[in-house]
Every structure is written in structure tokens, then in C-alpha cells.
Design a protein around this motif. Sequence first.
Motif, PDB file in Angstrom:
ATOM      1  N   ASP A  42     -11.618   1.012   0.436  1.00  0.00           N
ATOM      2  CA  ASP A  42     -11.305  -0.059   0.067  1.00  0.00           C
ATOM      3  C   ASP A  42     -11.856  -1.121  -0.298  1.00  0.00           C
ATOM      4  N   TYR A  43     -13.064  -0.587  -0.172  1.00  0.00           N
ATOM      5  CA  TYR A  43     -14.714  -1.751  -0.622  1.00  0.00           C
ATOM      6  C   TYR A  43     -14.903  -1.691  -2.155  1.00  0.00           C
ATOM      7  N   LEU A  44     -14.617  -3.022  -1.662  1.00  0.00           N
ATOM      8  CA  LEU A  44     -15.182  -3.668  -3.990  1.00  0.00           C
ATOM      9  C   LEU A  44     -16.536  -4.185  -3.908  1.00  0.00           C
ATOM     10  N   GLY A  45     -17.474  -3.862  -2.709  1.00  0.00           N
ATOM     11  CA  GLY A  45     -18.986  -4.882  -3.042  1.00  0.00           C
ATOM     12  C   GLY A  45     -18.028  -5.977  -2.747  1.00  0.00           C
ATOM     13  N   ASN A  46     -19.389  -6.691  -3.866  1.00  0.00           N
ATOM     14  CA  ASN A  46     -19.041  -8.564  -3.984  1.00  0.00           C
ATOM     15  C   ASN A  46     -17.897  -8.851  -4.485  1.00  0.00           C
ATOM     16  N   GLY A  47     -17.034  -7.987  -4.838  1.00  0.00           N
ATOM     17  CA  GLY A  47     -15.544  -7.567  -5.805  1.00  0.00           C
ATOM     18  C   GLY A  47     -14.658  -8.179  -4.687  1.00  0.00           C
ATOM     19  N   VAL A  48     -13.732  -9.028  -5.301  1.00  0.00           N
ATOM     20  CA  VAL A  48     -12.821  -9.039  -3.907  1.00  0.00           C
ATOM     21  C   VAL A  48     -10.969  -8.864  -4.286  1.00  0.00           C
ATOM     22  N   LEU A  49     -11.023  -8.359  -5.990  1.00  0.00           N
ATOM     23  CA  LEU A  49     -10.142  -7.990  -6.202  1.00  0.00           C
ATOM     24  C   LEU A  49      -9.850  -7.050  -7.869  1.00  0.00           C
ATOM     25  N   THR A  50      -9.331  -5.884  -7.681  1.00  0.00           N
ATOM     26  CA  THR A  50      -9.310  -4.779  -8.717  1.00  0.00           C
ATOM     27  C   THR A  50      -7.905  -4.487  -8.931  1.00  0.00           C
ATOM     28  N   GLU A  51      -7.546  -3.739  -9.682  1.00  0.00           N
ATOM     29  CA  GLU A  51      -7.101  -2.607  -9.698  1.00  0.00           C
ATOM     30  C   GLU A  51      -6.795  -1.798  -8.920  1.00  0.00           C
ATOM     31  N   VAL A  52      -5.914  -1.154  -8.560  1.00  0.00           N
ATOM     32  CA  VAL A  52      -5.521   0.037  -7.449  1.00  0.00           C
ATOM     33  C   VAL A  52      -5.597   1.340  -8.224  1.00  0.00           C
ATOM     34  N   PRO A  53      -6.369   2.176  -7.869  1.00  0.00           N
ATOM     35  CA  PRO A  53      -6.266   3.622  -8.182  1.00  0.00           C
ATOM     36  C   PRO A  53      -5.432   4.338  -8.412  1.00  0.00           C
ATOM     37  N   GLY A  54      -4.522   3.994  -8.301  1.00  0.00           N
ATOM     38  CA  GLY A  54      -3.340   4.905  -8.600  1.00  0.00           C
ATOM     39  C   GLY A  54      -2.589   4.080 -10.324  1.00  0.00           C
ATOM     40  N   LEU A 106     -12.073  -8.258   0.832  1.00  0.00           N
ATOM     41  CA  LEU A 106     -13.191  -8.478   1.508  1.00  0.00           C
ATOM     42  C   LEU A 106     -14.071  -7.802   2.332  1.00  0.00           C
ATOM     43  N   GLY A 107     -14.994  -6.976   1.714  1.00  0.00           N
ATOM     44  CA  GLY A 107     -16.013  -6.490   2.011  1.00  0.00           C
ATOM     45  C   GLY A 107     -15.400  -5.158   2.606  1.00  0.00           C
ATOM     46  N   GLY A 108     -13.843  -4.061   2.603  1.00  0.00           N
ATOM     47  CA  GLY A 108     -13.721  -3.494   2.572  1.00  0.00           C
ATOM     48  C   GLY A 108     -12.786  -3.494   4.323  1.00  0.00           C
ATOM     49  N   TYR A 109     -13.052  -5.032   5.229  1.00  0.00           N
ATOM     50  CA  TYR A 109     -12.631  -5.334   5.795  1.00  0.00           C
ATOM     51  C   TYR A 109     -11.471  -5.426   6.196  1.00  0.00           C
ATOM     52  N   PHE A 110     -10.397  -6.218   5.119  1.00  0.00           N
ATOM     53  CA  PHE A 110      -9.561  -7.129   5.296  1.00  0.00           C
ATOM     54  C   PHE A 110      -9.113  -7.015   3.985  1.00  0.00           C
ATOM     55  N   LEU A 153       2.775  -0.035  -0.884  1.00  0.00           N
ATOM     56  CA  LEU A 153       2.143  -1.493  -0.159  1.00  0.00           C
ATOM     57  C   LEU A 153       1.811  -1.252   1.091  1.00  0.00           C
ATOM     58  N   GLU A 154       0.166  -1.260   0.498  1.00  0.00           N
ATOM     59  CA  GLU A 154      -0.812  -1.244   2.251  1.00  0.00           C
ATOM     60  C   GLU A 154      -1.532  -2.540   3.015  1.00  0.00           C
ATOM     61  N   LEU A 155      -1.463  -2.541   4.230  1.00  0.00           N
ATOM     62  CA  LEU A 155      -2.944  -3.440   4.666  1.00  0.00           C
ATOM     63  C   LEU A 155      -3.141  -3.485   5.605  1.00  0.00           C
ATOM     64  N   ASN A 156      -4.932  -3.632   5.060  1.00  0.00           N
ATOM     65  CA  ASN A 156      -6.098  -3.133   5.336  1.00  0.00           C
ATOM     66  C   ASN A 156      -6.861  -4.307   6.729  1.00  0.00           C
ATOM     67  N   LEU A 195      -8.673  -0.064   8.255  1.00  0.00           N
ATOM     68  CA  LEU A 195      -7.577   0.855   9.369  1.00  0.00           C
ATOM     69  C   LEU A 195      -6.326  -0.321   8.334  1.00  0.00           C
ATOM     70  N   SER A 196      -5.765   1.136   7.643  1.00  0.00           N
ATOM     71  CA  SER A 196      -4.228   0.419   7.063  1.00  0.00           C
ATOM     72  C   SER A 196      -2.831   1.324   7.245  1.00  0.00           C
ATOM     73  N   LEU A 197      -2.144   0.602   7.069  1.00  0.00           N
ATOM     74  CA  LEU A 197      -0.916   0.497   7.434  1.00  0.00           C
ATOM     75  C   LEU A 197      -0.349   0.391   5.705  1.00  0.00           C
ATOM     76  N   GLY A 198       1.326   0.932   6.089  1.00  0.00           N
ATOM     77  CA  GLY A 198       2.148   0.121   4.946  1.00  0.00           C
ATOM     78  C   GLY A 198       3.149   1.208   4.911  1.00  0.00           C
ATOM     79  N   ILE A 199       4.121   0.991   3.534  1.00  0.00           N
ATOM     80  CA  ILE A 199       5.818   2.229   3.533  1.00  0.00           C
ATOM     81  C   ILE A 199       4.895   2.466   2.047  1.00  0.00           C
ATOM     82  N   ASN A 200       5.259   2.825   1.859  1.00  0.00           N
ATOM     83  CA  ASN A 200       5.304   3.517   0.106  1.00  0.00           C
ATOM     84  C   ASN A 200       7.086   4.290  -0.839  1.00  0.00           C
TER      85      ASN A 200
END
Length: 285
Positions: A183-195, A203-207, A217-220, A224-229
Motif C-alpha cells: 500500500d506504499y504509494l510514495g508521494n501519491g495518495v490515490l491509485t487503482e488497486v493491483p486487482g 498516506l505513506g503506507g501508514y494509513f 475492503l481493507e483498512l490499513n 497492518l491491514s484487516l478487512g473482508i472479501n
Amino acid sequence: MRKIKHCFIGVSLTLALLLAGPLLLAACAGFQDSGSWRTADRSSAGLAPTPEQEQDAVVQVYGARAFNWRGYFSLHTWISTKEAGASSYYVHEVTGWRHYVVQSRPDDPDRAWYGSRPQLIADFRGEQAQKIIEQLGEVIEEYPYPTTYEAWPGPNSNTFVAWVIRQIPEMEVALPNHAVGKDYLGNGVLTEVPGGSGYQFSLGGYFGVLAGVREGLELNILGLSLGINPLGLGIKLPGIGELALRNTNPMPLSEPDAAETAGLKSSDTRVTHQACSDDTCSNGR
């Protein structure tokens, strides 16, 4: 005072939820150290078809538990490729012990990651795989962090694999939620998911928050991520990974062991305990 108390309770519960999975893995492993990374298993797991068995092009994404205690939290992921008619595979990955962290080299596609058995996340064959391979070299050259490595929150090996997948339209793969760094996007904050179908905010891979058809759906929180599929009929737990009834990633229909190698959907709780004695073990993923 009451607000402070409620805030403290909320933070404590959040940390407990995030660390429950890694602590469970650590408790099951008994905090034992099984030896040095120098003597750890790096043999082929036998998951990939040999060039003799599969003449067509092959592209596979693998993941295995990270070194030692880092394996309680995350994976190391990589991409393996074989062109049509080729006699060997190439492995494309990022490691943290070189100045130039990106590697593309001939190797066994499914080697154990220093004692940790790999699992197959996605598998492309034939024309689709060949199209991916034709784009892969140029995409890897454009990777924005070729000399930068940070185990947490990134960029690391999982950042690399996620970034490559996003750049190739034919390569839609949902990486495991416990691939810390994806989920680390560097200076970016919004992008498409790999899927492929969905978006993520980070936000920097932290949140961050991720929503996609394959990923769910994942919450980082703090990497550390948790969610449902819903599509995979599964839940995602920090450290443990996704526990699902279905695999949402591409797999060959003829693959006899597809259920076993279903993209870490039933997460492997075996964790590598190799000692990391110097900077050659600095790559947490």
C-alpha cells in the motif's frame, strides 16, 4: 477526563486487534530460532511447471513468510516468468541488501524464501502471460525506487510487485493483505488497486483504505491491514492473512493443486525463524 479515558481504550483495543494475529503466530511458533539464514532451505517447492511440462509462456506471483520475527507480520513476494519455448525461468524481485535493490535473474521460480515455503498467489499462461512478459522489462526499468528499500512501511519487495502489477493491464492480481508495503504509494495518495477494479487511498503506507472487486475492503493502520472479501467469502486479519473459501486471482483451470496454492487464501502460519546476523538480512519482506 472521560474523553481521554475513552480515547485510551480505543487506542488500546485497536493495537490489540492489530497485534493479535502476529502474537498468535509467535506463540504458536514458540519464539524458537531454527538456525541461520545461510543454511536455510532455498530449494524449489515444485509448484511451477517445468519448461518441459509447459511450453507456453508462464507468469506467476509468489509469496512466502519473511525472515524470522518479520514473518509474524508480513510476506516477501516476487514474480516468476518463462517465455514461450524457453528452457528456464526468470525471477523478478526486490531485496534489501544491495545498492540496486531490483533483481531480474535466471532462477527456480518457486524457491523457499530462507526456510519459508512459498505459496502461489496468481498464475497466468499462454498468450496473456506472453503479453505480460513483453511489457515487464520496460516496466521494471521504470520502477521509481530502484535504490531505496525500507522494510516498513515501504518501499520494499511488496511495493515493487504491487507497482509492477498496476502498470500492466493484463496483470490483475490481488496481493495478500499481510504483504506489508503493497500500500506504499510514495508521494501519491490515490491509485487503482493491483486487482484492477477498485481504488485505494494511502498516506505513506501508514494509513489507508482499499476497495476492489478482487481485494474486497481493507483498512490499513500502521501498515497492518484487516478487512473482508465478499467475492472470496473471506475475512482478512493482520499477520494471519486472508481466510477465504474462494480464490479471486487468476489460476489455470487445469491446475490440480489450485486449492492448495490459492494465493495464500488460507494463510500459511508457519514462520521462518532464521537468525539475521548482519545487513544481508535487512530485507524484512
